[in-house]
Design a protein around this motif. Sequence first.
Motif: not given
Length: 282
Positions: A1-22
């Motif tokens: 199986m070829t994997l293409h997409h990127v997954t990010v975990g968010v929870d509404g915190s400012l920290l998860s916004v940093r992960a979202l941006d990256r």
Amino acid sequence: MTLHHVTVGVDGSLLSVRALDRAADEAARRRTELRVVYAVSDRDESGPILESAVARIHERHPGLRVMTKPVEGPAVRVLTEESRCAALTVVGTRGFGGVAGTLLGSVSLRLAAHAHGPLMVVREDHPCDTAPSADGPAVLLGLENDTDVDAAVYAFAEAERRGARLHVLHAQNHRHVTPELPSLLPATSPGQRRTAQRDRAEAAVPRFSLARLREHHPTVGVDARTVRTGPSGALLEATREAAVVVIGAHRRKGHVGPHLGPVAHTLLHRSHCPVVLVPTAR
């Protein structure tokens, strides 16, 4: 199986916004879809958080394809399952807390011990980058032994995507001497050849040979060196000048499940750049 997409975990915190941006930057660099996953107890709670995430992503990367996915269940279990079909999973952590040695954001630490694919851990003080540059920070690869081949493959591809150099730091166990290999950077004069011969032991790499990967990524410039003591400290210091550090996730069996080795723990606590952990061959 070829994997293409990127997954990010968010929870509404400012920290998860940093992960979202990256994560958005990583998906844009790969020209692939970004999946935003929110592990919740009630899916009705996820609407505003996910809508805000999509708006932020489209502001930074207007053409990026985004899919949102609220999933009921504990974050570690949800993201571990999501990592099965992702080219990269991204989460955030706070690194050191008020008590020395305590890693906050335990989701990232537990996920690092269970993720099925590459996992990027981003701290709130890690800057985001959006444009690869040959003059910018290099990709750093930490090698321990031959089981790190997948980490090496990932690091070469990451350096190629960024148009960056690849710095390889090989932690050599003095009890196991790696066979000498030709220098990654061929000498072009007698003096350079003599220097290469003297330094061969310092430039030794695991026997799967990075030279083969270099052939598949001819545009990636490579620097390599070996350290025989203090690999955690040497890698940590090198992260000061790196865009990202890539290591193999060496998991050890414990009473409560798999756990990471000391190098991974050190980098997750203290790294000056995002850390990518790539599962090693078992």
